[in-house]
Design an enzyme around this catalytic site. Sequence first.
Site, short mmCIF file in Angstrom:
data_model
loop_
_atom_site.label_atom_id
_atom_site.label_comp_id
_atom_site.label_asym_id
_atom_site.label_seq_id
_atom_site.Cartn_x
_atom_site.Cartn_y
_atom_site.Cartn_z
N TYR A 1 -1.63 0.11 10.18
CA TYR A 1 -1.90 -0.60 9.22
C TYR A 1 -0.84 -0.34 7.94
CZ TYR A 1 -3.64 -0.83 4.30
OH TYR A 1 -3.67 -1.42 2.92
N LYS B 1 2.18 -3.45 6.54
CA LYS B 1 2.62 -3.53 5.23
C LYS B 1 3.94 -3.32 5.34
CE LYS B 1 -1.40 -3.82 3.35
NZ LYS B 1 -1.80 -5.41 2.68
N SER C 1 0.95 -1.20 0.01
CA SER C 1 0.03 -0.01 0.07
C SER C 1 0.87 1.12 -0.01
CB SER C 1 -0.95 -0.09 1.37
OG SER C 1 -1.59 1.44 1.50
N1 LIG Z 1 -8.73 -1.09 -1.96
C1 LIG Z 1 -7.75 -0.36 -1.81
O1 LIG Z 1 -7.76 0.71 -2.12
C2 LIG Z 1 -6.25 -0.84 -1.34
C3 LIG Z 1 -5.23 0.16 -1.20
C4 LIG Z 1 -4.08 -0.29 -0.84
C5 LIG Z 1 -3.80 -1.63 -0.49
N2 LIG Z 1 -4.71 -2.36 -0.46
C6 LIG Z 1 -4.43 -3.82 -0.01
O2 LIG Z 1 -5.04 -4.68 -0.92
C7 LIG Z 1 -5.61 -5.81 -0.43
C8 LIG Z 1 -6.95 -6.10 -0.80
O3 LIG Z 1 -7.69 -4.98 -0.46
P1 LIG Z 1 -9.30 -5.17 -0.82
O4 LIG Z 1 -9.77 -3.73 -1.15
O5 LIG Z 1 -9.61 -6.06 -1.80
O6 LIG Z 1 -9.71 -5.65 0.59
P2 LIG Z 1 -11.04 -6.78 0.95
O7 LIG Z 1 -11.11 -6.54 2.44
O8 LIG Z 1 -11.93 -6.36 -0.28
O9 LIG Z 1 -10.28 -8.05 0.51
C9 LIG Z 1 -9.35 -8.59 1.58
C10 LIG Z 1 -9.86 -9.92 1.52
O10 LIG Z 1 -8.88 -10.65 2.56
C11 LIG Z 1 -9.78 -11.49 3.46
N3 LIG Z 1 -8.70 -11.98 4.58
C12 LIG Z 1 -8.64 -10.85 5.52
N4 LIG Z 1 -7.78 -11.38 6.40
C13 LIG Z 1 -7.63 -12.49 6.21
C14 LIG Z 1 -6.87 -13.70 6.77
N5 LIG Z 1 -6.13 -13.67 7.57
N6 LIG Z 1 -6.79 -14.98 6.01
C15 LIG Z 1 -7.61 -15.13 4.96
N7 LIG Z 1 -8.32 -14.28 4.34
C16 LIG Z 1 -8.14 -12.91 5.09
C17 LIG Z 1 -11.12 -10.84 3.45
O11 LIG Z 1 -12.00 -11.77 3.94
C18 LIG Z 1 -11.40 -10.19 2.18
O12 LIG Z 1 -12.15 -11.15 1.30
C19 LIG Z 1 -5.48 -5.58 1.01
O13 LIG Z 1 -4.15 -6.21 1.54
C20 LIG Z 1 -4.96 -4.12 1.22
O14 LIG Z 1 -4.50 -3.69 2.22
C21 LIG Z 1 -6.25 -1.94 -0.90
#
Ligand SMILES: NC(=O)c1ccc[n+]([C@@H]2O[C@H](COP(=O)([O-])OP(=O)(O)OC[C@H]3O[C@@H](n4cnc5c(N)ncnc54)[C@H](O)[C@@H]3O)[C@@H](O)[C@H]2O)c1
Length: 329
Positions: free
Chosen positions: A141, A145, A117
Amino acid sequence: MRVLVTGGAGYVGSTTAQRLIEAGHEVVVLDSLVHGYREAVPNGAELVVGDVGDRALVDATLKGHSIEAVLHCAGLILVGESVAHPDVYYRANVVGGIEMLEAMRSAGVRRIVFSSSAAVYGAPETTPIEEGQALRPINPYGETKRAFEGSLDWYTRAYRMSAVSLRYFNVAGSTGERGEDHRPETHLIPNVLGAVLGGPPIRIFGNDYPTPDGTCIRDYIHVDDLAAAHAAALQLTASSDDGHTPLNLGSGSGFSVLEVLKAAESVVGKPIPQEQSDRRAGDPPVLVASNGRARDVLGWEPRHGSLEEMIGSAWRWRVAHPNGYGTRE
Ligand SMILES: NC(=O)c1ccc[n+]([C@@H]2O[C@H](COP(=O)([O-])OP(=O)(O)OC[C@H]3O[C@@H](n4cnc5c(N)ncnc54)[C@H](O)[C@@H]3O)[C@@H](O)[C@H]2O)c1
């Protein structure tokens, strides 16, 4: 290739899994469903319900499916929650991640692409942000990361693994079948669309920042462009030497909060309910990625960089799915 997508029932993971299947890869999804949805997992991907920190389950999944590479999208993503409960975030994002790396070592899986991130940078000194800039996260958070990225630095050197950390900026938009349904939702674009549909009005935090219209500027990247970058990063782990490559994923240009609101009004054809608030602690005025390295190294370029495309596709998904993915299990 046989790929394990952790977090593949979430927003980014499910979109990326779909793209990999379309490209001919075999995909297994591992997701605890703590924030994801069974319905989001694409047809053709097997879903294993469980935690990335469950060593026995991950061992069995990697070995049982002869997995060749891991896309590690699973994680907890709420900044405010991470401040209130750092224990939960370290356990899920760092401890769970290390358990998964250990399972990969044991199964002989040496390729990983990690959902990192822009939060690893904290409040950067200059923008656009280059990958070489200091990593100074300002919340747990972002720190989790950074910590997992740090483990990739050392694991790849010591254990002959190949890793790419993709530092996403603000992901937005929908591919049609899959969209953004975080609960709670903290991201601007879905909340703007929610405000039109009767949700709380959008609060504009600060209008006196040193930006042209006084509101904060952020870099938005379409989830489809993000998925394409993952597919390219997966190839990179095959061809690159052992080691860890961090890459920014943003569209390389920024939009202010007011510009997002204006574009949303034009997409939905209605005014966006909004109210002015004071600045929020810890919000840098401008966060924009330099994406030159990702373009060079991945041979990738964002194709859907306009606000109209990102907001328009998110709106169409929202209208087609008024209750999102429905009830969580
Ligand atoms: N959406 C954004 O704008 C954004 C920006 C920067 C980074 N990210 C990173 O991208 C990744 C995905 O983000 P997203 O928006 O799809 O989030 P999201 O919450 O939609 O998806 C995360 C998924 O991980 C699963 N999960 C969480 N902890 C878990 C664990 N311990 N074991 C198994 N499954 C687990 C959740 O059930 C969920 O389905 C994350 O790691 C997030 O930090 C997202």
